[in-house]
Enzyme design. Sequence first.
Site, mmCIF file in Angstrom:
data_model
loop_
_atom_site.group_PDB
_atom_site.id
_atom_site.type_symbol
_atom_site.label_atom_id
_atom_site.label_comp_id
_atom_site.label_asym_id
_atom_site.label_seq_id
_atom_site.Cartn_x
_atom_site.Cartn_y
_atom_site.Cartn_z
ATOM 1 N N LYS A 22 -9.652 152.037 -56.837
ATOM 2 C CA LYS A 22 -10.682 151.485 -55.821
ATOM 3 C C LYS A 22 -9.638 151.011 -54.517
ATOM 4 O O LYS A 22 -10.079 151.181 -53.452
ATOM 5 C CB LYS A 22 -11.030 150.378 -56.337
ATOM 6 C CG LYS A 22 -11.967 149.320 -55.319
ATOM 7 C CD LYS A 22 -12.745 148.104 -56.042
ATOM 8 C CE LYS A 22 -11.754 146.820 -56.427
ATOM 9 N NZ LYS A 22 -11.447 145.769 -55.064
ATOM 10 N N ASN A 23 -8.589 150.162 -54.952
ATOM 11 C CA ASN A 23 -7.727 149.574 -53.885
ATOM 12 C C ASN A 23 -6.989 150.492 -53.014
ATOM 13 O O ASN A 23 -6.493 150.291 -51.956
ATOM 14 C CB ASN A 23 -6.757 148.484 -54.392
ATOM 15 C CG ASN A 23 -7.840 147.310 -54.775
ATOM 16 O OD1 ASN A 23 -8.949 147.142 -54.360
ATOM 17 N ND2 ASN A 23 -7.249 146.430 -55.440
ATOM 18 N N CYS A 117 -13.910 133.538 -50.390
ATOM 19 C CA CYS A 117 -14.210 134.468 -51.306
ATOM 20 C C CYS A 117 -13.718 133.567 -52.940
ATOM 21 O O CYS A 117 -12.892 132.592 -52.945
ATOM 22 C CB CYS A 117 -12.832 135.581 -51.168
ATOM 23 S SG CYS A 117 -12.309 136.216 -52.616
ATOM 24 N N ARG A 122 -8.717 133.148 -48.170
ATOM 25 C CA ARG A 122 -7.872 134.604 -47.791
ATOM 26 C C ARG A 122 -7.788 134.809 -46.110
ATOM 27 O O ARG A 122 -8.706 135.412 -45.790
ATOM 28 C CB ARG A 122 -8.576 135.492 -48.609
ATOM 29 C CG ARG A 122 -8.664 135.634 -50.079
ATOM 30 C CD ARG A 122 -9.268 136.555 -50.815
ATOM 31 N NE ARG A 122 -8.581 138.051 -50.736
ATOM 32 C CZ ARG A 122 -8.977 138.904 -51.269
ATOM 33 N NH1 ARG A 122 -10.348 138.872 -51.904
ATOM 34 N NH2 ARG A 122 -8.517 140.178 -51.261
ATOM 35 N N ASP A 308 -3.847 141.193 -60.225
ATOM 36 C CA ASP A 308 -5.392 141.485 -60.553
ATOM 37 C C ASP A 308 -5.120 142.015 -61.990
ATOM 38 O O ASP A 308 -6.293 142.117 -62.605
ATOM 39 C CB ASP A 308 -5.550 142.908 -59.734
ATOM 40 C CG ASP A 308 -5.780 142.922 -58.632
ATOM 41 O OD1 ASP A 308 -6.160 141.516 -57.948
ATOM 42 O OD2 ASP A 308 -5.511 143.775 -57.508
ATOM 43 N N ARG A 400 -18.228 146.029 -59.209
ATOM 44 C CA ARG A 400 -17.762 146.128 -57.882
ATOM 45 C C ARG A 400 -16.473 146.939 -58.115
ATOM 46 O O ARG A 400 -15.996 147.671 -57.113
ATOM 47 C CB ARG A 400 -17.185 144.991 -57.218
ATOM 48 C CG ARG A 400 -18.464 144.121 -56.865
ATOM 49 C CD ARG A 400 -18.139 142.881 -56.012
ATOM 50 N NE ARG A 400 -17.169 143.223 -54.750
ATOM 51 C CZ ARG A 400 -16.706 142.409 -54.028
ATOM 52 N NH1 ARG A 400 -16.927 141.174 -54.166
ATOM 53 N NH2 ARG A 400 -15.940 142.730 -52.935
HETATM 54 N N1 EPU Z 1 -2.129 136.371 -46.753
HETATM 55 C C1 EPU Z 1 -2.006 135.429 -45.715
HETATM 56 N N2 EPU Z 1 -2.314 136.039 -44.357
HETATM 57 C C2 EPU Z 1 -2.796 137.263 -44.278
HETATM 58 C C3 EPU Z 1 -3.120 137.981 -45.375
HETATM 59 C C4 EPU Z 1 -2.711 137.415 -46.491
HETATM 60 O O1 EPU Z 1 -1.709 134.302 -45.930
HETATM 61 O O2 EPU Z 1 -3.115 137.696 -43.046
HETATM 62 C C5 EPU Z 1 -2.040 135.905 -48.260
HETATM 63 C C6 EPU Z 1 -3.132 135.846 -49.128
HETATM 64 O O3 EPU Z 1 -3.880 134.758 -48.781
HETATM 65 C C7 EPU Z 1 -2.363 135.879 -50.417
HETATM 66 C C8 EPU Z 1 -1.274 136.696 -50.072
HETATM 67 O O4 EPU Z 1 -1.180 136.658 -48.827
HETATM 68 O O5 EPU Z 1 -1.884 134.630 -50.866
HETATM 69 C C9 EPU Z 1 -1.443 138.119 -50.635
HETATM 70 O O6 EPU Z 1 -2.836 138.755 -49.975
HETATM 71 P P1 EPU Z 1 -2.883 140.164 -49.453
HETATM 72 O O7 EPU Z 1 -3.440 140.399 -48.127
HETATM 73 O O8 EPU Z 1 -1.900 141.060 -50.079
HETATM 74 O O9 EPU Z 1 -4.205 140.726 -50.451
HETATM 75 P P2 EPU Z 1 -5.491 141.561 -49.851
HETATM 76 O O10 EPU Z 1 -4.645 142.665 -49.247
HETATM 77 O O11 EPU Z 1 -6.494 140.892 -49.230
HETATM 78 C C10 EPU Z 1 -5.414 143.114 -51.980
HETATM 79 C C11 EPU Z 1 -6.168 143.758 -53.278
HETATM 80 C C12 EPU Z 1 -6.644 142.873 -53.985
HETATM 81 C C13 EPU Z 1 -5.315 142.246 -54.553
HETATM 82 C C14 EPU Z 1 -4.208 141.567 -53.491
HETATM 83 C C15 EPU Z 1 -2.953 141.437 -54.120
HETATM 84 C C16 EPU Z 1 -7.744 145.310 -52.139
HETATM 85 C C17 EPU Z 1 -8.952 145.825 -51.439
HETATM 86 N N3 EPU Z 1 -7.586 144.147 -52.721
HETATM 87 O O12 EPU Z 1 -6.011 142.126 -51.177
HETATM 88 O O13 EPU Z 1 -7.421 143.059 -54.956
HETATM 89 O O14 EPU Z 1 -5.492 141.115 -55.377
HETATM 90 O O15 EPU Z 1 -4.283 142.829 -52.410
HETATM 91 O O16 EPU Z 1 -2.390 142.303 -54.851
HETATM 92 O O17 EPU Z 1 -6.939 146.032 -51.984
HETATM 93 C C18 EPU Z 1 -9.120 143.176 -56.881
HETATM 94 O O18 EPU Z 1 -9.058 144.292 -56.663
HETATM 95 O O19 EPU Z 1 -9.535 142.460 -57.738
HETATM 96 C C19 EPU Z 1 -8.497 142.261 -55.559
HETATM 97 C C20 EPU Z 1 -8.806 141.098 -55.138
#
Ligand code: EPU
Length: 422
Positions: A22-23, A117, A122, A308, A400
């Site tokens: 999915k991701n 969320c 986030r 995850d 989801r």
């Molecule tokens: N963060 C910031 N600023 C930003 C973006 C992120 O401070 O602009 C922080 C976040 O708050 C968090 C950390 O950086 O503490 C990492 O967040 P990241 O941006 O890597 O998460 P994401 O890209 O929004 C994806 C996956 C998540 C998974 C995370 C971490 C997808 C669609 N989502 O989220 O997957 O937990 O990476 O590996 O790819 C799930 O599948 O259940 C899920 C939540």
Amino acid sequence: MDMFVIQGGSRLKGNIPLSGSKNASLPIMSAALLTDEEIILRNVPDLADIRHQCKLLESLGAKVWRDNENALHIKVEDESNCQAEYELVRRMRASICVLGPMLARRQKAQVSMPGGCAIGDRPIDLHLNGLKTLGASIHLEAGYVSTECPRLQGTEIFLGGPFGSTVLGTANIMSAAVLAKGKTTIESAACEPEVVDLGNFLNAMGAKITGHGSPRIEIEGVDQLHGCDYEIIPDRIEAGTFMVAAAITNGELTIEKCPCNHLMAVIDRLRHIGVIVEPDGNNTVVSSARRLTPADLTTQPYPGFPTDLQAQLMALLCLADGNSIITEKIFPDRFMHIAELNRMGARLRKEGPTVVVQGVRELIGAPIMASDLRASAALVLAGMVARGETQILRVYHIDRGYEKIEEKLNAVGASIVRTSES
Ligand code: EPU
């Protein structure tokens, strides 16, 4: 709304297939906005989040359909709308990954700011800083991020934040920089396999990306990209969840085409706990027939232990022979499952981002509530080993991200019935 009724106590045994990631699929589908030629994606799972992303792409002028071999086709036909509406974005945070591709191709993009969320705060500050460094103007207005730039300019971007790098932030910046003028270097890029898959997909479209999978990604901008036919990687989080399913039920599962190379940190912890994980050609056999040893684990960016799979390992460690410590370093509030597991007789105590897991002899079936995707998976795992019946409400969370989870688990011996909440 649907619920699951699970009878605990079955030992799982047999072969279990994996779906596509999915991701990996979500940012790759967004990157299809970078061309008006047809994109064919194979192994895209049929999930609520994917169907949602299809609707978002359609709202942005793409025609999206599945063929009779289940491949997903995306073809942009109208590039005039540059706004991703709140109604669509609020349902799925990953919608933010249309921002980079739309800006790069259409010179402007407006995306509703994703809301809160269940797994915590986030922010998207790193995404926005990256796009700004590439030369885009950024304005926040009435809940929307508006970005504009006639042509992005290649540059050096540092993407690290207080919790490490950002997966979707790296995806957004990569997919914007592919059409920038000149060379972009991303430092502190996310190294997750899903980012590598996006890089490989973009290269199949004609991009010039190197270093994806390392913290330093280099992108030589090109003038245009073309259509391609691409197969998405298997879902490593689904694979890890099935590994725990085998272990927690004292069963033996053969996980087909398992991406063990993406799961080293998880396999390391499982082996420490006493779970047997053995490659068998392309498949991996996971079994457990003895008492579980407690373990400490800390979630980290890849290649560390993935956030995850934190909830699923917690469900397993509830039954270990002693105390374990779990520390969440990516989303420090991602512990909605604790209260529900405690309702089933677990002994979990949270202290800040750390949880002390005191092993118990058994879990006991109870009515419980799913809260987010991975927490829900942990509850299904707990329900399969609990004494008696477990009812899980609000399973739309699990729909989801897990394709046909009850069908796959029932085929190897689980007893999970989907029914309507009355
Ligand atoms: N963060 C910031 N600023 C930003 C973006 C992120 O401070 O602009 C922080 C976040 O708050 C968090 C950390 O950086 O503490 C990492 O967040 P990241 O941006 O890597 O998460 P994401 O890209 O929004 C994806 C996956 C998540 C998974 C995370 C971490 C997808 C669609 N989502 O989220 O997957 O937990 O990476 O590996 O790819 C799930 O599948 O259940 C899920 C939540």
